[in-house]
Design a protein around this motif. Sequence first.
Motif, PDB file in Angstrom:
ATOM      1  N   THR A   1       0.821  -1.208   0.000  1.00  0.00           N
ATOM      2  CA  THR A   1       0.000   0.000   0.000  1.00  0.00           C
ATOM      3  C   THR A   1       0.854   1.256   0.000  1.00  0.00           C
ATOM      4  OG1 THR A   1      -0.059  -0.184   2.412  1.00  0.00           O
ATOM      5  CG2 THR A   1      -1.906  -1.114   1.186  1.00  0.00           C
ATOM      6  N   GLY A   2       2.166   1.128   0.190  1.00  0.00           N
ATOM      7  CA  GLY A   2       3.033   2.289   0.233  1.00  0.00           C
ATOM      8  C   GLY A   2       4.268   2.211  -0.637  1.00  0.00           C
ATOM      9  N   ASN A   3       4.613   1.024  -1.122  1.00  0.00           N
ATOM     10  CA  ASN A   3       5.879   0.902  -1.848  1.00  0.00           C
ATOM     11  C   ASN A   3       5.934  -0.403  -2.615  1.00  0.00           C
ATOM     12  OD1 ASN A   3       8.285  -0.919  -0.154  1.00  0.00           O
ATOM     13  ND2 ASN A   3       6.299  -0.610   0.788  1.00  0.00           N
ATOM     14  N   GLY A   4       7.018  -0.604  -3.325  1.00  0.00           N
ATOM     15  CA  GLY A   4       7.217  -1.828  -4.084  1.00  0.00           C
ATOM     16  C   GLY A   4       8.194  -1.592  -5.219  1.00  0.00           C
ATOM     17  N   ILE A   5       8.594  -2.650  -5.894  1.00  0.00           N
ATOM     18  CA  ILE A   5       9.617  -2.514  -6.931  1.00  0.00           C
ATOM     19  C   ILE A   5       9.061  -1.926  -8.226  1.00  0.00           C
ATOM     20  CG2 ILE A   5      11.103  -4.288  -5.985  1.00  0.00           C
ATOM     21  CD1 ILE A   5      10.082  -6.218  -8.046  1.00  0.00           C
ATOM     22  N   GLY A   6       7.790  -1.589  -8.240  1.00  0.00           N
ATOM     23  CA  GLY A   6       7.251  -0.818  -9.347  1.00  0.00           C
ATOM     24  C   GLY A   6       7.380   0.676  -9.151  1.00  0.00           C
ATOM     25  N   GLY A   7       8.054   1.092  -8.046  1.00  0.00           N
ATOM     26  CA  GLY A   7       8.172   2.505  -7.720  1.00  0.00           C
ATOM     27  C   GLY A   7       9.595   3.019  -7.769  1.00  0.00           C
ATOM     28  N   ASP A   8       9.826   4.152  -7.109  1.00  0.00           N
ATOM     29  CA  ASP A   8      11.119   4.832  -7.098  1.00  0.00           C
ATOM     30  C   ASP A   8      11.724   4.829  -5.697  1.00  0.00           C
ATOM     31  OD1 ASP A   8      11.033   5.394  -9.792  1.00  0.00           O
ATOM     32  OD2 ASP A   8      10.373   7.463  -9.553  1.00  0.00           O
ATOM     33  N   LEU A   9      12.998   5.226  -5.623  1.00  0.00           N
ATOM     34  CA  LEU A   9      13.759   5.151  -4.380  1.00  0.00           C
ATOM     35  C   LEU A   9      14.735   6.316  -4.279  1.00  0.00           C
ATOM     36  CD1 LEU A   9      15.657   2.023  -3.036  1.00  0.00           C
ATOM     37  CD2 LEU A   9      16.945   4.080  -3.602  1.00  0.00           C
ATOM     38  N   PHE A  10      14.885   6.854  -3.073  1.00  0.00           N
ATOM     39  CA  PHE A  10      15.927   7.831  -2.765  1.00  0.00           C
ATOM     40  C   PHE A  10      16.626   7.378  -1.488  1.00  0.00           C
ATOM     41  CE2 PHE A  10      13.054  10.142  -5.419  1.00  0.00           C
ATOM     42  CZ  PHE A  10      13.786  11.145  -6.048  1.00  0.00           C
ATOM     43  N   ALA A  11      17.914   7.665  -1.368  1.00  0.00           N
ATOM     44  CA  ALA A  11      18.652   7.233  -0.185  1.00  0.00           C
ATOM     45  C   ALA A  11      19.778   8.208   0.140  1.00  0.00           C
ATOM     46  CB  ALA A  11      19.221   5.829  -0.378  1.00  0.00           C
ATOM     47  N   ILE A  12      20.065   8.322   1.438  1.00  0.00           N
ATOM     48  CA  ILE A  12      21.262   8.992   1.936  1.00  0.00           C
ATOM     49  C   ILE A  12      22.014   7.989   2.793  1.00  0.00           C
ATOM     50  CG2 ILE A  12      22.188  10.862   3.352  1.00  0.00           C
ATOM     51  CD1 ILE A  12      19.717  12.501   2.737  1.00  0.00           C
TER      52      ILE A  12
ATOM     53  N   GLU B   1      33.857   4.849   6.429  1.00  0.00           N
ATOM     54  CA  GLU B   1      35.226   4.756   5.904  1.00  0.00           C
ATOM     55  C   GLU B   1      35.701   6.096   5.360  1.00  0.00           C
ATOM     56  OE1 GLU B   1      37.752   2.289   2.503  1.00  0.00           O
ATOM     57  OE2 GLU B   1      35.875   1.462   3.293  1.00  0.00           O
ATOM     58  N   THR B   2      34.843   6.771   4.594  1.00  0.00           N
ATOM     59  CA  THR B   2      35.221   8.062   4.023  1.00  0.00           C
ATOM     60  C   THR B   2      34.744   9.231   4.864  1.00  0.00           C
ATOM     61  OG1 THR B   2      33.208   8.145   2.679  1.00  0.00           O
ATOM     62  CG2 THR B   2      35.152   7.107   1.695  1.00  0.00           C
ATOM     63  N   GLN B   3      33.903   8.947   5.901  1.00  0.00           N
ATOM     64  CA  GLN B   3      33.344   9.993   6.759  1.00  0.00           C
ATOM     65  C   GLN B   3      32.573  11.025   5.932  1.00  0.00           C
ATOM     66  OE1 GLN B   3      33.878  10.416  10.568  1.00  0.00           O
ATOM     67  NE2 GLN B   3      33.788   8.262   9.949  1.00  0.00           N
ATOM     68  N   GLN B   4      31.751  10.516   5.000  1.00  0.00           N
ATOM     69  CA  GLN B   4      30.974  11.395   4.134  1.00  0.00           C
ATOM     70  C   GLN B   4      29.558  10.879   3.965  1.00  0.00           C
ATOM     71  OE1 GLN B   4      32.639  12.451   0.347  1.00  0.00           O
ATOM     72  NE2 GLN B   4      34.743  12.522   1.124  1.00  0.00           N
ATOM     73  N   LEU B   5      28.680  11.802   3.579  1.00  0.00           N
ATOM     74  CA  LEU B   5      27.322  11.462   3.180  1.00  0.00           C
ATOM     75  C   LEU B   5      27.251  11.320   1.669  1.00  0.00           C
ATOM     76  CD1 LEU B   5      25.046  13.832   5.308  1.00  0.00           C
ATOM     77  CD2 LEU B   5      25.167  11.343   5.487  1.00  0.00           C
ATOM     78  N   TYR B   6      26.483  10.328   1.210  1.00  0.00           N
ATOM     79  CA  TYR B   6      26.271  10.115  -0.224  1.00  0.00           C
ATOM     80  C   TYR B   6      24.766  10.037  -0.485  1.00  0.00           C
ATOM     81  CZ  TYR B   6      31.223   8.881  -0.238  1.00  0.00           C
ATOM     82  OH  TYR B   6      32.589   8.914  -0.099  1.00  0.00           O
ATOM     83  N   GLY B   7      24.334  10.626  -1.580  1.00  0.00           N
ATOM     84  CA  GLY B   7      22.924  10.604  -1.927  1.00  0.00           C
ATOM     85  C   GLY B   7      22.679   9.877  -3.233  1.00  0.00           C
ATOM     86  N   TYR B   8      21.554   9.178  -3.312  1.00  0.00           N
ATOM     87  CA  TYR B   8      21.183   8.499  -4.563  1.00  0.00           C
ATOM     88  C   TYR B   8      19.759   8.864  -4.938  1.00  0.00           C
ATOM     89  CZ  TYR B   8      21.328   5.134  -8.333  1.00  0.00           C
ATOM     90  OH  TYR B   8      21.337   4.560  -9.589  1.00  0.00           O
ATOM     91  N   ASN B   9      19.588   9.310  -6.172  1.00  0.00           N
ATOM     92  CA  ASN B   9      18.283   9.631  -6.740  1.00  0.00           C
ATOM     93  C   ASN B   9      17.901   8.493  -7.668  1.00  0.00           C
ATOM     94  OD1 ASN B   9      16.219  10.504  -8.508  1.00  0.00           O
ATOM     95  ND2 ASN B   9      16.836  12.642  -8.354  1.00  0.00           N
ATOM     96  N   GLY B  10      17.017   7.642  -7.206  1.00  0.00           N
ATOM     97  CA  GLY B  10      16.581   6.497  -8.004  1.00  0.00           C
ATOM     98  C   GLY B  10      15.194   6.701  -8.575  1.00  0.00           C
TER      99      GLY B  10
ATOM    100  N   GLY C   1      19.652   5.574 -12.402  1.00  0.00           N
ATOM    101  CA  GLY C   1      19.586   6.605 -11.373  1.00  0.00           C
ATOM    102  C   GLY C   1      20.901   7.358 -11.339  1.00  0.00           C
ATOM    103  N   GLU C   2      21.051   8.239 -10.349  1.00  0.00           N
ATOM    104  CA  GLU C   2      22.298   8.994 -10.282  1.00  0.00           C
ATOM    105  C   GLU C   2      22.675   9.322  -8.849  1.00  0.00           C
ATOM    106  OE1 GLU C   2      22.228  12.874 -12.016  1.00  0.00           O
ATOM    107  OE2 GLU C   2      20.203  13.311 -11.346  1.00  0.00           O
ATOM    108  N   TRP C   3      23.992   9.374  -8.616  1.00  0.00           N
ATOM    109  CA  TRP C   3      24.513   9.836  -7.353  1.00  0.00           C
ATOM    110  C   TRP C   3      24.410  11.357  -7.315  1.00  0.00           C
ATOM    111  CZ3 TRP C   3      25.301   6.298  -3.765  1.00  0.00           C
ATOM    112  CH2 TRP C   3      25.544   4.977  -4.170  1.00  0.00           C
ATOM    113  N   VAL C   4      23.900  11.873  -6.207  1.00  0.00           N
ATOM    114  CA  VAL C   4      23.712  13.311  -6.063  1.00  0.00           C
ATOM    115  C   VAL C   4      24.328  13.759  -4.742  1.00  0.00           C
ATOM    116  CG1 VAL C   4      21.638  13.409  -7.491  1.00  0.00           C
ATOM    117  CG2 VAL C   4      21.420  12.972  -5.037  1.00  0.00           C
ATOM    118  N   GLU C   5      24.593  15.038  -4.635  1.00  0.00           N
ATOM    119  CA  GLU C   5      25.233  15.576  -3.440  1.00  0.00           C
ATOM    120  C   GLU C   5      24.192  16.139  -2.487  1.00  0.00           C
ATOM    121  OE1 GLU C   5      28.531  18.983  -2.134  1.00  0.00           O
ATOM    122  OE2 GLU C   5      28.162  18.524  -4.253  1.00  0.00           O
TER     123      GLU C   5
END
Length: 603
Positions: free
Chosen positions: A97-108, A113-122, A296-300
């Motif tokens: 009712t809220g998600n599934g592999i027919g949808g989109d994804l974003f992540a931080i 190891e690198t002491q950094q944040l990484y973003g992904y726009n899926g 998708g793409e890696w974003v800052e």
Amino acid sequence: MTTFQQRVTAVGALLARVMAVTTLCVSAASLNAQPLGAGARPVGADWSRSPVYGARGMAATAQPLASQIAIDVLKQGGSAVDAAIAANAALGLMEPTGNGIGGDLFAIVWDPETQQLYGYNGSGRSPAGRDFSAMLRSIEKMKSQGQLPEDYQGIPSHGSLAVTVPGTVDGWFALHERWGNLPMGEVLAPAAEYAEVGFPMSPVIAAAFAANKRRFEQRAPMIEELDNANALYFPAGTAPTVGSVFRNPDLAKTLRILGAEGRDSFYKGVLAERMVGYFEAIEADLTAADLAKHSGEWVEPRGVDYHGVTLWELPPNGQGFAALMMLNIIKQADTATMERGSPELFHLMVEAKRLAFEAMAQTFADPNFADIPVEELLSAEFAKAQFARINSDSVLTAEALAVPLEGEGDTTYLTVADESGMMVSLIQSNYRGMGSGLVPKGLGFMLQDRGELFSLDPQHPNVYAPGKRPFHTIIPGFVTRQGKPWMSFGLMGGGMQPQGHVQVLINIVDFDMNLQEAGDAARFLHDGGSSPDGGSPGDYGTLYVEPGVPATTVAALRALGHEVVVDESGGPFGGYQAIQRHDETGVYSGATEMRKDGTVAAW
């Protein structure tokens, strides 16, 4: 007194007590007694509960079984990313009712190891073969055939015109390639097993199933075919009920193919072939080329400082920067002098939301198609100018303010942390309800309807175009303190998300609530007006508040001109999960809230 008399006396005394209690109950009923309230707690707010603590790993999701799966993956040597993917796969089964592999994804992701944040726009794109004129012709055709009302505005909320390429699977594999420890087959195996043998339905999700069934029945004329969806999710014409065992063997097969054959099985291989066959059968515009071209793409991530911490959000085409603009405006005021439940603070937050969303409505879109003035929108000068517009004695009039909100959205948010210090903030959605109503036969998932959020205004940066990503509502959040990871968190639910991020952060930073209290505390949702997909800029909209907001504050807000509705349903206010990391010990605390079925699992 004889034994018999003693018994009679005892019985009489008992009857007298029963009659007294009965009289009290009748009297209470006649006085309209209030329902039983919350009990007391030895520490913390009576209306909340304790956060969960763990040292080696933690998962907070909207379904208890998904949280357990994430912890099991961590115990098997998986990373926080492995566990987040495993939980997300399970939620696509357990909370479709809220998600599934027919949808989109974003992540931080915080990488220790690198002491950094990484973003992904899926997020996925519109069909390359359907241009703006073709979209308008299709909408007019649907109106002429009675599939849409004559006065319908915008892109249909259901059916193939709202479908964009699903980006979730690509997002999983991109994250896994960078930080995965376990083979993808092992990561997806728990969800596949549950899909095959079944799991018991939880209450909030069961209610959402019933609501989606009603919605599909109402929107059926828009949808090319509903037989597949009904067979999968509503067999025998009924929605799953609380405690019933739900199975999805088709999804089990799909997940096992993904685990064995990888990402390309979904975008170029056997799963893609089945989707394309379905597109052709219903005469949809998505093609094999659209799937094959997707990436998708890696974003800052960008951050805004607020009272000693930094909130990080992902850039457009999502709405995360609206939360950053809100914080920039709010911190111009001295919130330390305000009470948390006061009308002064509520008025400030709501007006900051309206101003931030106004800027979003005019500018946010796919950055590959629009020149978004990000630096200006996040600047101190812009925030000061916006703050100066706020009136202390009245709301900004609708004529002077475009009030954006993009409408409802059903989403899942989850967060996972592991022993190494990696923290994942992941959000995933099909958008409106369960999605478009379209289920490719035999694959076990529904296609998203995210394309509804394109604008049909040719002058708007978010106007529909082929190969374009629509404006997006789903946003993961992350907070650092003095450059160190401090909190991975998020909320679900359309336009609630930026305003929810801000309210939770203010609860923690300015009012010293613990992680659990910050999510359980009563919230507001301002809804209505213009947005990147259209709307009515002349409308104030509605300010929804939960019953925990003081009645005096509600009255004061109405006197200021806010259109306030006290909403007791719990539905519009999102669903919150969070994990916080102690700077010195590395111990995690976690929270998930009463508005959803979820729980925190710790290790």
